[in-house]
Design an enzyme around this catalytic site. Structure first.
Site, PDB file in Angstrom:
ATOM      1  N   VAL A 199       0.854  -1.172   0.000  1.00 42.90           N
ATOM      2  CA  VAL A 199       0.000   0.000   0.000  1.00 42.90           C
ATOM      3  C   VAL A 199       0.892   1.225   0.000  1.00 42.90           C
ATOM      4  CG1 VAL A 199      -1.771   1.273   1.216  1.00 42.90           C
ATOM      5  CG2 VAL A 199      -1.838  -1.216   1.182  1.00 42.90           C
ATOM      6  N   SER A 272       1.535   7.222  -5.372  1.00 41.74           N
ATOM      7  CA  SER A 272       2.934   7.008  -5.747  1.00 41.74           C
ATOM      8  C   SER A 272       3.025   6.660  -7.225  1.00 41.74           C
ATOM      9  CB  SER A 272       3.510   5.860  -4.931  1.00 41.74           C
ATOM     10  OG  SER A 272       2.870   4.667  -5.307  1.00 41.74           O
ATOM     11  N   ALA A 720     -28.250  22.821   1.220  1.00 42.27           N
ATOM     12  CA  ALA A 720     -29.536  22.125   1.062  1.00 42.27           C
ATOM     13  C   ALA A 720     -30.065  22.270  -0.362  1.00 42.27           C
ATOM     14  CB  ALA A 720     -30.551  22.668   2.053  1.00 42.27           C
ATOM     15  N   MET A 961     -28.599  27.829   6.087  1.00 36.83           N
ATOM     16  CA  MET A 961     -28.025  26.760   5.257  1.00 36.83           C
ATOM     17  C   MET A 961     -26.900  27.296   4.390  1.00 36.83           C
ATOM     18  SD  MET A 961     -31.620  26.101   3.366  1.00 36.83           S
ATOM     19  CE  MET A 961     -32.656  27.454   2.859  1.00 36.83           C
ATOM     20  N   GLU A1184     -32.062  32.285  -5.342  1.00 36.65           N
ATOM     21  CA  GLU A1184     -32.218  31.457  -6.541  1.00 36.65           C
ATOM     22  C   GLU A1184     -31.918  32.125  -7.887  1.00 36.65           C
ATOM     23  OE1 GLU A1184     -36.230  30.749  -5.150  1.00 36.65           O
ATOM     24  OE2 GLU A1184     -35.950  28.659  -5.652  1.00 36.65           O
TER      25      GLU A1184
HETATM   26  C1  LIG Z   1      -9.803  11.095  -6.251  1.00 33.63           C
HETATM   27  C2  LIG Z   1      -8.855  10.454  -7.229  1.00 33.63           C
HETATM   28  C3  LIG Z   1      -8.631  11.085  -8.445  1.00 33.63           C
HETATM   29  C4  LIG Z   1      -7.770  10.503  -9.366  1.00 33.63           C
HETATM   30  N1  LIG Z   1      -7.570  11.136 -10.553  1.00 33.63           N
HETATM   31  C5  LIG Z   1      -6.723  10.596 -11.467  1.00 33.63           C
HETATM   32  C6  LIG Z   1      -6.472  11.228 -12.715  1.00 33.63           C
HETATM   33  O1  LIG Z   1      -7.017  12.295 -13.012  1.00 33.63           O
HETATM   34  N2  LIG Z   1      -5.641  10.621 -13.583  1.00 33.63           N
HETATM   35  C7  LIG Z   1      -5.019   9.436 -13.293  1.00 33.63           C
HETATM   36  O2  LIG Z   1      -4.271   8.944 -14.107  1.00 33.63           O
HETATM   37  N3  LIG Z   1      -5.230   8.816 -12.121  1.00 33.63           N
HETATM   38  C8  LIG Z   1      -6.060   9.356 -11.215  1.00 33.63           C
HETATM   39  N4  LIG Z   1      -6.283   8.712 -10.028  1.00 33.63           N
HETATM   40  C9  LIG Z   1      -5.640   7.404  -9.805  1.00 33.63           C
HETATM   41  C10 LIG Z   1      -4.319   7.566  -9.083  1.00 33.63           C
HETATM   42  O3  LIG Z   1      -3.362   8.108  -9.949  1.00 33.63           O
HETATM   43  C11 LIG Z   1      -3.871   6.190  -8.632  1.00 33.63           C
HETATM   44  O4  LIG Z   1      -4.843   5.717  -7.739  1.00 33.63           O
HETATM   45  C12 LIG Z   1      -2.571   6.275  -7.889  1.00 33.63           C
HETATM   46  O5  LIG Z   1      -1.578   6.755  -8.733  1.00 33.63           O
HETATM   47  C13 LIG Z   1      -2.180   4.942  -7.320  1.00 33.63           C
HETATM   48  O6  LIG Z   1      -1.023   5.116  -6.488  1.00 33.63           O
HETATM   49  P1  LIG Z   1      -0.986   4.694  -4.954  1.00 33.63           P
HETATM   50  O7  LIG Z   1       0.389   4.958  -4.470  1.00 33.63           O
HETATM   51  O8  LIG Z   1      -2.055   5.344  -4.218  1.00 33.63           O
HETATM   52  O9  LIG Z   1      -1.241   3.139  -5.088  1.00 33.63           O
HETATM   53  P2  LIG Z   1      -1.821   2.138  -4.031  1.00 33.63           P
HETATM   54  O10 LIG Z   1      -3.297   2.316  -3.952  1.00 33.63           O
HETATM   55  O11 LIG Z   1      -1.088   2.220  -2.755  1.00 33.63           O
HETATM   56  O12 LIG Z   1      -1.466   0.793  -4.779  1.00 33.63           O
HETATM   57  C14 LIG Z   1      -1.993   0.446  -6.060  1.00 33.63           C
HETATM   58  C15 LIG Z   1      -1.544  -0.962  -6.480  1.00 33.63           C
HETATM   59  O13 LIG Z   1      -0.173  -0.963  -6.775  1.00 33.63           O
HETATM   60  C16 LIG Z   1       0.557  -1.889  -5.956  1.00 33.63           C
HETATM   61  N5  LIG Z   1       1.840  -1.263  -5.668  1.00 33.63           N
HETATM   62  C17 LIG Z   1       2.061  -0.030  -5.179  1.00 33.63           C
HETATM   63  N6  LIG Z   1       3.373   0.218  -5.147  1.00 33.63           N
HETATM   64  C18 LIG Z   1       3.996  -0.887  -5.579  1.00 33.63           C
HETATM   65  C19 LIG Z   1       5.375  -1.245  -5.753  1.00 33.63           C
HETATM   66  N7  LIG Z   1       6.349  -0.406  -5.485  1.00 33.63           N
HETATM   67  N8  LIG Z   1       5.633  -2.467  -6.248  1.00 33.63           N
HETATM   68  C20 LIG Z   1       4.656  -3.346  -6.547  1.00 33.63           C
HETATM   69  N9  LIG Z   1       3.365  -3.079  -6.393  1.00 33.63           N
HETATM   70  C21 LIG Z   1       3.026  -1.850  -5.918  1.00 33.63           C
HETATM   71  C22 LIG Z   1      -0.342  -2.061  -4.745  1.00 33.63           C
HETATM   72  O14 LIG Z   1      -0.123  -3.278  -4.099  1.00 33.63           O
HETATM   73  C23 LIG Z   1      -1.718  -2.001  -5.384  1.00 33.63           C
HETATM   74  O15 LIG Z   1      -2.036  -3.217  -5.994  1.00 33.63           O
HETATM   75  C24 LIG Z   1      -7.130   9.275  -9.070  1.00 33.63           C
HETATM   76  C25 LIG Z   1      -7.351   8.646  -7.842  1.00 33.63           C
HETATM   77  C26 LIG Z   1      -8.203   9.233  -6.918  1.00 33.63           C
HETATM   78  C27 LIG Z   1      -8.429   8.546  -5.605  1.00 33.63           C
END
Ligand SMILES: Cc1cc2nc3c(=O)[nH]c(=O)nc-3n(C[C@H](O)[C@H](O)[C@H](O)COP(=O)(O)OP(=O)(O)OC[C@H]3O[C@@H](n4cnc5c(N)ncnc54)[C@H](O)[C@@H]3O)c2cc1C
Ligand code: FES
Length: 1252
Positions: A199, A272, A720, A961, A1184
Site C-alpha cells: 500500500v 505514488s 440544502a 443553510m 435562486e
Molecule cells: C480522487 C482520485 C482522483 C484521481 N484522478 C486521477 C487522474 O485524473 N488521472 C489518473 O491517471 N489517475 C487518477 N487517479 C488514480 C491515481 O493516480 C492512482 O490511484 C494512484 O496513482 C495509485 O497510487 P498509490 O500509491 O495510491 O497506489 P496504491 O493504492 O497504494 O497501490 C496500487 C496498487 O499498486 C501496488 N503497488 C504499489 N506500489 C507498488 C510497488 N512499489 N511495487 C509493486 N506493487 C506496488 C499495490 O499493491 C496495489 O495493488 C485518481 C485517484 C483518486 C483517488
C-alpha cells in the site's frame, strides 16, 4: 476532529533526508501509514479559544464561507501550501485548491482570500505584453467605463485589518517525529505472503520507506523511485526540464503536462508513481505516456533484480510480462528522447481539473536524422478499453511513410479500425471517444508538422488547434452601493458583514448534525434500497442480516402498519415499500445496529427476490408514449396564439432537452432522533430546511403522538438547495420510529453514493416550442409545452411545473402566449425542489427558442432579446402588473460594463483568424418573480428575548443553510434595537421557540423572517422607550433591569402574515409573486473544436436587488448560484443505465464546477436602488435567481459552436441540449474527423446509458 476537517489534513513526514508536509485526504489514509508522521487537522491550525490563524481569518473575512461544510478542507489546502511556500504564486494557490470542492461560494471569495497571501494581490498578476488585467481586458479592451475604476468601488473586506502571516510563528515539528524503519529487505519478506499487498498512496487499493524507492538518478535517462509521490515526480520533472536540452526531455514535458491536471494536489501528494503504474487503471494518464516513452520497470524480489518493459503486455497484465508474486517495483527508467523524436500528451475530461480523462493519449514519433520519414511510431490510449490500449498495428503500418496529409488520413482510418469501441462500451460517449482518438492524432500531426515545417496547408488559423485554452489567473470585482453617509456608523444594514459563523467554519468549530457527540446507547440506521426500477418484491430474507453481530432490528413496512402511507398533495406515497418497487433506490427497509459499520454490513445481507414488472418508464419520451403523467396539467394562456400564428412572417418549431442536476450539498442527509424517556417526548436533530414538517407531518404522525411531544432542532445545514425537505422527512420519520421502538437514540447519516441514489434532484425537462415571428425579430406568438421528469412519486413536481409555466416568459412580452406543462411519472427516484424550482429549465427553453428565432432572422440573439423584452409598465401572462424599468436598466448596464459591442467584434475577429478554436459571447436577461403563490405560505414568526444583562437572543423560523440568514437577522435586530450586533445572539432554529414555521426556500427566508424579527424588536422597543427616554445615557443592562423592576415583559414574538399573493389556475390569472428580481449576465467562452473543451473567459453580471441588507452575502448568493447554474448547463451530467440505475453516485463520476471552472474574470454589480417597496428595508431575495444566469455560458458556447459550423458550411438549425458537455460541443463541431468515425445503427445495441 471535525469530519469536515478530516477531508483534508496535512501530515508531516520526516523521510531519510528531509521533512515534508503533505496535504492528504483523510478518508484514503490508512492509520498505519501515519507511523512516524505528525498529523494536523484544521483544529490544530487555530481556534477561537486559542488563536485564529491568518488563513482562517482571511477566508472568513473575505466571505469565503457560506454553509461552511467545505471550509476546513479549503483552509487546510491553503495552510499547507503556505507552510511549504510562504509567498506562493497565484498559480500555486489555485493549483492547491484544485482538489477541493465548494457548492456554495462559487470560489471567487476563496480565491480572493488566497490572493492576500501572494506578493501582489488585487489583480490577475499576469503581465502579458506588459499589461495586467487592471490596465486592459482580455480582448485588449477597457474593462470599465470611465468613472467605474476598481479603486472607486467600495470593498467587501478590508485587508488592513488582517492578521499578518508570520511563518516563524507556525507550529514546530514535534521532536518525537520518527523516521520509519522498514527496510527493503523487510518489505521483500513481507511480500512473500501473496495476500500482502503493497500500500503506497492507497488511492488505488486503498509502504514504507526505503531509499531505492524514493530516489532518482540520471543514468540512461531519468530513473524515478517507485515510491515517489506524483507531486514529487512533478517537481523533479519540472527541475529536470530546466537543466536538460529540450530534445532530451520530450517525454518529461508530456508527463509534466498530465501531472498538472491529474487529480487534485491531495491525491498527487499521496499517490505514488509505482502504485499508479502497477494499478494499471483504464484511465491512467501516465501509463500511455510511459508506454510510448519506452520505459523500463526495475523489479526486485528475494531472487534478485530484473527489468521488464512497460509495454502493452505489461499493461494488459499478460503473466509473462507482469510482476511475479513476491516482486516489487523499485524504480522506473524513463529514457531521454532523441533528436528528431517527439512526444505529446493529450486528454479530455468532463471538467478541466480533478476529473478522470474520458480519453487520454500518449504519442511518440521518431524520424531519425532529417527526412521526415517515420522510423518509429507509438500511440497509446486510456479510457477506451479495460486498460491502456496501444495502437500497435496501426503504428507498424505507418513506419516508412512521410509525415504528410496522406499519412494523417491513413493513420486515422487505421486507428479507428484497431482501437474499436462497441456501441455499448462501458462509460458511454462512444462516438465522442472515437472522435477523440483521431482528433488527438490530428493535434499530434499538426504539432510535429509545425516543428518539421512540412505542413502543406499550414496557416496560423490551423495552428490554433495546438494552443491550450486561455488560462490566466482569476480576478473578479463586486460593485455595490455604499450605505448613505448619513446612516449611523453602528447600524449594520447595508454593510458587508461577515457570515456570523465564518470564523467557526474556518476553525472547524461549527457544529453540524453528525458532529453531535455520540449518546449513551446510540444506534445507527442504514437503509436497504431497491435495485430494480419496477418490480414486485417476491420475498425479503432478513435472517442473515439479523444474525450479524450488533444488529438490533430491521424496520419494515410491517412495523409501520397504519402509518406507512402519507399524502403530500394528491398522490399517496409510502415510507417503506415491500410489495412493489417503482424505482432503483426506493427505501425498502432499515437496519438498526450498534454501529454504522455493522448497520451497513447487515444492510448488504438483506436478500430481496424481485419479479420484474412492465413497463419500465425512464425517459420523458417514454412517459409521453405511455401517457404516464401525474394528475394536474398546468396551462397558461394570454392573447390569441392561434390567430397570431396566421399573421406572422415566419413560424419555427423546435425542442430542447435539459438534463437534471444533483443538489450535491456538502453535508449529506443527516439526522439524530433522541427519545427523552418520559411522556413520549422526542428530540430530533436534523439537517433540514423544514423543521415543522419533520415535527408534525412526519415524526409526530408516524409515532402517533401530538406534535407538542416532538422537538425538532436545526443548528445549521451544510447546504440544502431544496433537497432537504421531502426525502429528509421520510427518513427522519423512519429514524424516529426506530428510536421510539427501542427507546434509544438513533442516528442516520447517508453516504454520498446513497444520498445521490435515494434523494433525486432537479427535474430533467423537455421543452417543445412553436414561435411565430416577424422578419425583424419580433415574436408575436409562442406556444410552449413543458414536460418534466418527476420520477416515481409526485413529491414537489407539480410546484416545480407550475413555477416553470408561470415563469416561461422570463423577461419577454409575448403578446400571445400559451404554455402547458405535464409532470411525467417515471421509474426514476422522485425528483424534487432544487434552487430555482423549474425556472432554470423553463428559462432555458424560452432563451433557446429566441436564439433560434434570431438565427432565422439573421440577427444577433441579443438584438432579438432586447426587442422582445418588457419595457416599463406592463402585464405578465397571468395579468400581474410589472414595472420593467430596472430590467432594461440591468440590460443596458450589463452591455456597457461588459463592453459587449466591442467584444462582439473582437470575438468575430478571433473566429475569423482561428479554425480550431472559437469564441462565443452571449448575454441573457433575467426577470425572476419572487413569492410562494399564497399568503399563508409566506407567513413567518420570530421570538426575541432581552436578558437582564442586556444581551439579546433572537429566534426565527428560518434555517441557516449557508445563505447567511442568521447574520441578516442579527443585523435587523441590531438596527431595530439600536444595539451593536455583538450584543445579539442566535442559537439555531427550533420548533419549541418558533412553531409552525414555513419551509426555508424560494429566496424568501430573510425577507419573511426579517419582517417578523423586525416586528418583535419594534414591539420590545415600544415597550422600553419610556424607560430609555428616562435614562437615555443608560446601558441595555440598565434598561433591562428597569423594565424588569417595572414588570415590563422583555420577551416578544414578531409576526409577518405574508405577502398578499394568489393564483387562480382555472382563470390563469393572479398575483402569485410579490416582486421581481431583474438582472442580466454576459459571458464569453472559448472552445476547442477538436476536443469539446471550453474555457469560461469572462462573465459580467448586473442585478437589481433593491437595497441590499448585506452586500457581501448578496454577492455570495449571486456568484454561488451563477456557478451552480453554470455547472447545470455545462458539465453536471447524471447518467442512468437502461435499467434505471444511477451511475453517477459521487464526485468521481458527477462533476460540479471546481475552482478551474470559474470564469477568469467575474464581475458582479448591483443596480443602484431606485425604488422603495414593502419588503424588508426594500431589499430583494437572491437565493435562486443567479442560477439561471449560468445559461449565459450555455449560449456563449452555442455562439462559438455556431461560428465553427458556419465556417464548415453547416448553416442549418443547430440543436444543442443541456448540459453542453465536451461531448456535445465536440460532436456539434462537425468536421472531417466526425465524418470518419464509424456510427452504430440505432437499436443495434443496448447503450451503456440513456438520457432521461
Ligand atoms: C480522487 C482520485 C482522483 C484521481 N484522478 C486521477 C487522474 O485524473 N488521472 C489518473 O491517471 N489517475 C487518477 N487517479 C488514480 C491515481 O493516480 C492512482 O490511484 C494512484 O496513482 C495509485 O497510487 P498509490 O500509491 O495510491 O497506489 P496504491 O493504492 O497504494 O497501490 C496500487 C496498487 O499498486 C501496488 N503497488 C504499489 N506500489 C507498488 C510497488 N512499489 N511495487 C509493486 N506493487 C506496488 C499495490 O499493491 C496495489 O495493488 C485518481 C485517484 C483518486 C483517488
Ligand atoms: S461553503 Fe463551500 S460547500 Fe458550503
Amino acid at each position: 476532529m471535525s469530519p469536515r476537517g478530516a477531508l483534508s489534513i496535512y501530515i508531516l513526514i520526516r523521510s531519510m533526508s528531509s521533512i515534508f508536509l503533505n496535504l492528504s485526504n483523510a478518508c484514503l489514509l490508512p492509520i498505519c501509514s501515519l507511523h512516524g508522521a505528525a498529523v494536523t487537522t484544521v483544529e490544530g491550525v487555530g481556534s477561537t479559544k486559542a488563536r485564529i490563524h491568518p488563513v482562517q481569518e482571511r477566508v472568513a473575512k473575505c466571505h469565503g464561507t457560506q454553509c461552511g461544510f467545505c471550509t476546513p478542507g479549503m483552509v487546510m489546502s491553503i495552510y499547507t501550501l503556505l507552510r511549504n511556500h510562504p509567498e506562493p504564486t497565484l498559480d500555486q494557490l489555485t493549483d492547491a485548491l484544485g482538489g477541493n470542492l465548494c457548492r456554495c461560494t462559487g470560489y471567487r471569495p476563496i480565491i480572493d482570500a488566497c490572493k492576500t497571501f501572494c506578493k501582489t494581490s488585487g489583480c490577475c498578476q499576469s503581465k502579458e505584453n506588459g499589461v495586467c488585467c487592471l490596465d486592459q481586458g482580455i480582448n485588449e479592451l477597457p474593462e470599465f467605463e470611465e468613472g467605474n475604476k476598481v479603486s472607486e468601488i467600495p470593498k467587501l473586506f478590508s485587508e488592513e485589518e488582517f492578521l499578518p502571516l508570520d511563518p516563524t510563528q507556525e507550529l514546530i515539528f514535534p521532536p518525537e517525529l520518527m523516521v520509519r524503519q522498514m527496510t527493503l529487505k523487510e518489505l521483500l519478506e513481507a511480500k512473500e505472503n501473496p495476500q500482502a499487498p503493497i500500500v503506497m498512496g492507497n488511492t488505488s487499493v486503498g509502504i514504507s520507506n526505503h531509499t531505492a524507492l524514493f530516489t532518482n538518478d540520471f543514468i540512461l535517462g531519468l530513473t524515478l523511485g517507485a515510491g515517489l509521490s506524483l507531486a514529487q515526480v512533478k517537481e523533479i520533472l519540472a527541475e529536470v526540464i530546466q537543466k536538460l536540452p529540450e530534445e532530451k526531455t520530450q517525454t518529461y514535458h508530456a508527463l509534466l503536462k498530465h501531472l498538472g491536471t491529474l487529480a487534485g494536489c491531495q491525491i498527487r501528494n499521496m499517490a505514488s508513481l509505482g502504485g499508479h503504474i502497477v494499478s494499471r487503471h483504464l484511465d491512467s494518464d501516465l501509463n500511455p505516456l510511459l508506454a510510448v516513452g519506452n520505459c523500463t520497470l526495475n523489479l526486485l524480489s528475494k531472487e534478485g533484480e530484473r527489468q521488464i518493459p512497460l509495454n502493452e503486455q505489461f499493461l494488459t497484465k499478460c503473466p509473462s510480462a507482469d510482476l511475479k508474486p513476491g516482486e516489487i517495483l523499485v524504480s522506473v527508467n524513463i529514457p531521454y528522447s532523441r533528436k528528431w523524436e517527439f512526444v505529446s500528451a493529450f486528454r479530455q475530461a468532463q471538467r478541466q481539473q480533478n476529473a478522470l480523462a474520458i480519453v487520454n493519449s500518449g504519442m511518440r514519433v521518431f524520424f531519425g536524422e532529417g527526412g521526415g520519414i517515420i522510423r518509429e511510431l507509438s500511440i497509446a490510449y486510456g479510457g477506451v478499453g479495460p486498460t491502456t490500449i496501444c495502437a500497435k498495428n496501426s503504428c507498424q503500418k505507418l513506419i516508412g511513410r512521410p509525415w504528410n496529409e496522406e499519412m494523417l488520413d491513413a493513420a486515422c482510418r487505421l486507428i479507428l479500425d484497431e482501437v474499436s469501441l462497441p456501441g455499448w462500451a462501458p462509460g458511454g460517449k462512444v462516438e465522442f471517444k472515437r472522435t477523440l482518438l483521431i482528433s488527438f492524432f490530428f493535434k499530434f500531426y499538426l504539432k510535429v508538422s509545425q516543428i518539421l515545417k512540412t505542413m502543406v496547408n499550414g496557416t496560423d488559423r490551423v495552428l490554433s488547434a495546438l494552443e491550450d485554452l486561455h488560462s490566466r489567473n482569476h480576478w473578479g470585482t463586486s460593485k455595490y452601493q455604499d450605505v448613505d453617509p448619513k446612516q449611523l456608523p453602528q447600524d449594520p444594514i447595508g454593510r458587508p458583514i461577515m457570515h456570523l459563523s465564518g470564523i467557526k467554519h474556518t476553525t472547524g468549530e461549527a457544529i453540524y448534525c453528525d458532529d453531535m457527540p455520540v449518546l449513551d446507547g446510540e444506534l445507527f440506521l442504514a437503509f436497504v434500497t431497491s435495485s430494480r426500477a419496477h418490480a414486485e418484491i417476491v420475498s425479503i430474507d432478513l435472517s442473515e442480516a439479523l444474525s450479524l453481530p450488533g444488529v438490533v432490528d430491521i424496520v419494515t413496512e410491517e412495523d409501520l402498519r397504519g402509518v406507512n402511507s402519507f399524502c403530500l398533495l394528491i398522490e399517496p406515497e409510502k415510507l417503506l415499500e415491500t410489495q412493489e418497487v417503482s424505482c432503483v433506490g426506493q427505501l425498502v427497509c432499515a437496519v438498526v445496529a450498534d454501529s454504522e459499520v455493522q448497520a451497513k454490513q447487515a444492510a448488504k445481507k438483506v436478500k430481496i427476490v424481485y419479479q420484474d414488472l412492465e413497463p419500465v418508464i425512464l425517459t420523458i419520451e417514454e412517459a409521453i408514449r405511455h401517457h404516464s403523467f401525474f394528475q394536474g396539467e398546468r396551462k397558461l394562456e394570454y392573447g390569441n396564439v392561434d390567430e397570431a400564428f396566421k399573421v406572422v412572417d415566419q413560424i419555427l418549431e423546435g425542442e430542447i432537452h435539459m438534463g437534471g442536476q444533483e443538489h450535491f450539498y456538502m453535508e449529506t442527509q443527516s439526522m439524530l432522533a433522541v427519545p427523552k424517556g418520559e411522556d413520549q417526548e422526542m428530540d430530533v436533530y436534523v439537517s433540514s430546511q423544514f423543521p415543522k414538517y419533520i415535527q408534525v407531518t412526519w415524526v409526530a404522525a408516524t409515532l402517533k403522538v401530538p406534535a407538542n411531544k416532538i422537538m425538532c432542532h436545526v443548528k445549521r445545514v451544510g447546504g440544502a438547495f431544496g433537497g432537504k425537505v421531502t426525502k429528509t422527512g421520510i427518513m427522519a420519520a423512519i429514524t424516529a420510529f426506530a428510536a421510539n421502538k427501542h427507546g434509544r437514540p438513533v442516528r442516520c447519516i447517508l453516504e454520498r453514493g446513497e444520498d445521490m441514489l435515494i434523494t433525486g434532484g432537479r427535474h430533467p425537462y423537455l421543452g417543445k416550442y412553436k414561435a411565430g415571428f416577424m422578419n425583424d425579430g419580433r415574436i408575436l406568438a409562442l406556444d410552449v409545452e413543458h414536460y418534466c421528469n418527476g420520477g416515481s412519486t409526485l413529491d414537489e413536481s407539480l410546484f416545480v411545473l407550475e413555477t416553470g409555466v408561470l415563469k416561461v416568459d422570463n423577461a419577454y412580452k409575448f403578446p400571445n402566449l400559451r404554455c402547458q406543462g405535464w409532470a411525467c411519472k417515471t421509474n426514476l427516484p422522485s425528483n424534487t425542489a432544487l434552487r430555482g424550482f423549474g425556472f432554470p429549465q423553463s428559462g432555458l427553453i424560452t432563451e433557446n427558442c429566441i436564439t433560434e428565432v434570431a438565427a432565422k432572422c439573421g440577427l444577433s440573439p441579443e438584438k432579438v432579446r432586447m426587442m422582445n423584452m418588457y419595457k416599463e409598465i406592463d402585464q405578465t401572462p397571468y395579468k400581474q402588473e410589472i414595472d420593467a424599468t430596472n430590467l432594461i436598466q440591468c440590460w443596458k448596464e450589463c452591455m456597457a460594463m461588459s463592453s459587449y459591442s466591442l467584444r462582439k467584434v473582437a470575438v468575430e475577429k478571433f473566429n475569423s483568424e482561428n479554425y480550431w478554436k472559437k469564441k462565443g459571447l452571449a448575454m441573457v436577461p433575467l426577470k425572476f418573480p419572487v413569492g410562494f403563490g399564497s399568503t399563508a405560505a409566506c407567513q413567518a414568526a420570530a421570538l426575541v428575548h432581552i436578558y437582564l444583562d442586556g444581551s439579546v437572543l433572537v429566534t426565527h423560523g428560518g434555517i441557516e443553510m449557508g445563505q447567511g440568514v442568521h447574520t441578516k437577522m442579527i443585523q435587523v435586530a441590531s438596527r431595530e434595537l439600536r444595539m451593536p450586533m455583538s450584543n445579539v445572539h442566535l442559537r439555531g432554529t427550533s420548533t419549541e421557540t418558533v412553531p409552525n414555521a414555513n419551509v426555508s426556500g424560494a429566496s424568501l427566508v430573510a425577507d419573511l423572517n426579517g419582517l417578523a424579527v423586525k416586528d418583535a424588536c419594534q414591539t420590545l422597543l415600544k415597550r422600553l422607550e419610556p424607560i430609555i427616554s428616562k435614562n437615555p445615557k443608560g446601558t441595555w443592562k440598565d434598561w433591562a433591569q428597569a423594565a424588569y423592576d417595572e414588570s415590563i415583559s422583555l420577551s416578544a414574538t414578531g409576526y409577518f402574515r405574508g405577502y398578499e399573493t394568489h393564483m387562480n389556475w382555472e382563470t390563469g390569472e393572479g398575483h402569485p409573486f410579490e416582486y421581481f428580481v431583474f438582472g442580466a449576465a454576459c459571458s464569453e467562452v472559448e472552445i476547442d473544436c477538436l476536443t469539446g473543451a471550453h474555457k469560461n473567459i469572462r462573465t459580467d453580471i448586473v442585478m437589481d436587488i433593491g437595497h441590499s441588507i448585506n452586500p457581501a452575502l448578496d454577492v455570495g448568493q449571486i456568484e454561488g448560484a451563477f456557478i451552480q447554474g453554470m455547472g447545470l448547463y455545462t458539465i453536471e451530467e447524471l447518467k442512468y443505465s437502461p435499467q434505471g440505475v444511477l451511475y453517477t453516485r459521487g464526485p468521481d463520476q458527477y462533476k460540479i464546477p471546481a475552482v478551474s471552472d470559474v470564469p477568469t474574470e467575474l464581475h458582479v454589480s448591483f443596480l443602484p436602488p431606485s425604488q422603495n417597496s414593502n419588503t424588508l428595508y426594500s431589499s430583494k431575495g437572491l437565493g435562486e435567481p443567479g442560477v439561471f444566469l449560468g445559461c449565459s455560458v450555455f449560449f456563449a458556447i452555442h455562439d462559438a459552436v455556431r461560428a465553427a459550423r458556419q465556417e464548415r458550411g453547416l448553416l442549418g438549425p443547430l440543436k444543442l441540449d443541456s448540459p453542453l458537455t465536451p461531448e456535445k460541443i465536440r460532436m456539434a463541431c462537425e468536421d472531417k474527423f466526425t465524418k470518419m468515425i464509424p456510427r452504430d445503427e440505432p437499436g443495434s445495441y443496448v447503450p451503456w446509458n440513456i438520457p432521461v
